[in-house]
Design an enzyme around this catalytic site. Structure first.
Site, PDB file in Angstrom:
ATOM      1  N   CYS A 113      51.989   1.765  -6.056  1.00 27.08           N
ATOM      2  CA  CYS A 113      50.943   0.357  -5.731  1.00 27.08           C
ATOM      3  C   CYS A 113      50.046   0.384  -6.768  1.00 27.08           C
ATOM      4  O   CYS A 113      50.037  -0.364  -7.569  1.00 27.08           O
ATOM      5  CB  CYS A 113      50.554   1.232  -4.245  1.00 27.08           C
ATOM      6  SG  CYS A 113      50.025  -0.230  -3.348  1.00 27.08           S
ATOM      7  N   HIS A 223      55.620   2.469  -1.599  1.00 27.33           N
ATOM      8  CA  HIS A 223      55.218   3.831  -1.763  1.00 27.33           C
ATOM      9  C   HIS A 223      56.423   4.657  -1.317  1.00 27.33           C
ATOM     10  O   HIS A 223      56.880   4.986  -0.248  1.00 27.33           O
ATOM     11  CB  HIS A 223      54.099   4.162  -0.435  1.00 27.33           C
ATOM     12  CG  HIS A 223      52.937   3.613  -0.915  1.00 27.33           C
ATOM     13  ND1 HIS A 223      51.940   4.593  -1.289  1.00 27.33           N
ATOM     14  CD2 HIS A 223      52.262   2.520  -0.907  1.00 27.33           C
ATOM     15  CE1 HIS A 223      50.745   3.861  -1.536  1.00 27.33           C
ATOM     16  NE2 HIS A 223      50.982   2.652  -1.200  1.00 27.33           N
ATOM     17  N   GLU A 225      56.845   7.798  -1.742  1.00 32.01           N
ATOM     18  CA  GLU A 225      56.691   9.091  -1.589  1.00 32.01           C
ATOM     19  C   GLU A 225      56.897   9.191   0.185  1.00 32.01           C
ATOM     20  O   GLU A 225      57.321  10.163   0.548  1.00 32.01           O
ATOM     21  CB  GLU A 225      55.205   9.560  -1.492  1.00 32.01           C
ATOM     22  CG  GLU A 225      54.049   8.778  -0.754  1.00 32.01           C
ATOM     23  CD  GLU A 225      53.779   7.358  -1.608  1.00 32.01           C
ATOM     24  OE1 GLU A 225      52.727   6.947  -0.934  1.00 32.01           O
ATOM     25  OE2 GLU A 225      54.289   7.012  -2.465  1.00 32.01           O
TER      26      GLU A 225
END
Length: 279
Positions: A113, A223, A225
């Site tokens: 990001c 994102h 993750e």
């Protein structure tokens, strides 16, 4: 599971909360690195560059996490734009230092990001200060139609992204299209010359980048993750950790403190990693 010393160390640049006087990192970043076989290390944010001269030679890879807006002075943007969010100058400077070191010594780096945006700025690109205000895609999809700041949970995808299949990212994901989450109001405007765009949103916005002449320097606008481990984007972190392991092997016989050149010594805006002394 290997021995502790066999797990590559991944330095993570955290978010800076200026009002509270603290740094923060979401558990998802740490968990993604651990699940990929790495050892996460949250980096401090300090003006004392000696800290980084000591730390960086111990780090095998980096993650630049999401966070606040980047100072538009760094890319010639309009600092008076009323859509500009909070700025964190110390973090900007530390990330510039990380990228200076990572590029000079080919240390694997993943920008997420804001981290991807900082990569573009570092290599000479520019950003849209606010997508809703400044960007309409070439396919005629306006920001009213495609929300880059989703309101649903971050673990849920909100739009698709087209991947350049011949890229490193394409090889990792083994697909030409994925669905991603999206939580940003800035994005790549002019792409830096040293970067390849390797993914695009439905509106044409650049959603992933790779540095052309390094083994693993990649940025993604979403994102991953939140989709790590055995999920569809765990391979991104696994590749980062694998490359970091190779980097550790390359560097194991030459790790020493590295000089950092202050801005006033070279008429620059940020400190940068100096040339390694010989002998």
């Amino acid at each position: 599971m290997g021995e502790v010393h066999d797990r590559p160390i991944i330095g993570i640049v955290p978010t800076q909360d200026l009002a509270a006087g603290r740094i923060e990192i979401r558990d998802e970043y740490l968990d993604a690195i651990v699940m990929a076989g790495g050892t996460p290390l949250v980096l401090p944010l300090t003006e004392d560059t000696g800290v980084y001269e000591t730390l960086f030679p111990l780090v095998d890879g980096f993650v630049l996490s999401g966070g606040h807006d980047i100072d538009p002075a760094r890319y010639g943007g309009d600092a008076s734009n009323d859509k500009l969010g909070e700025l964190t100058p110390m973090r900007d400077a530390v990330e510039y230092l990380v990228l200076s070191y990572a590029y000079k010594y080919d240390v694997p780096t993943l920008g997420i990001c804001r981290g991807m945006q900082m990569m573009n700025v570092f290599f000479g690109g520019t950003l849209y200060i606010d997508l809703a205000d400044q960007f309409d895609g070439p396919q005629g999809i306006t920001q009213d139609m495609l929300k880059h700041q989703q309101t649903i949970d971050y673990s849920e995808p909100s739009h698709f992204v087209d991947i350049v299949q011949s890229s490193k990212l394409g090889n990792l994901l083994q697909t030409g299209r994925i669905t991603t989450n999206s939580m940003h109001h800035q994005g790549v405007c002019v792409l830096a010359p040293l970067l390849n765009p390797v993914a695009f949103g439905p509106d044409g916005l650049v959603e992933a980048i790779e540095v052309k002449d390094r083994s693993f320097m990649m940025g993604v606008q979403w994102h991953p993750e939140f989709f790590a481990g055995a999920k569809k984007m765990g391979c991104i972190f696994a590749s980062l950790v694998d490359e970091a392991g190779l980097s550790a092997i390359r560097q194991q016989n030459g790790r020493k403190p590295l000089p950092i050149v202050p801005p006033e010594a070279r008429a620059g805006a940020w400190p940068e990693v100096g040339r390694r002394s010989e002998g």
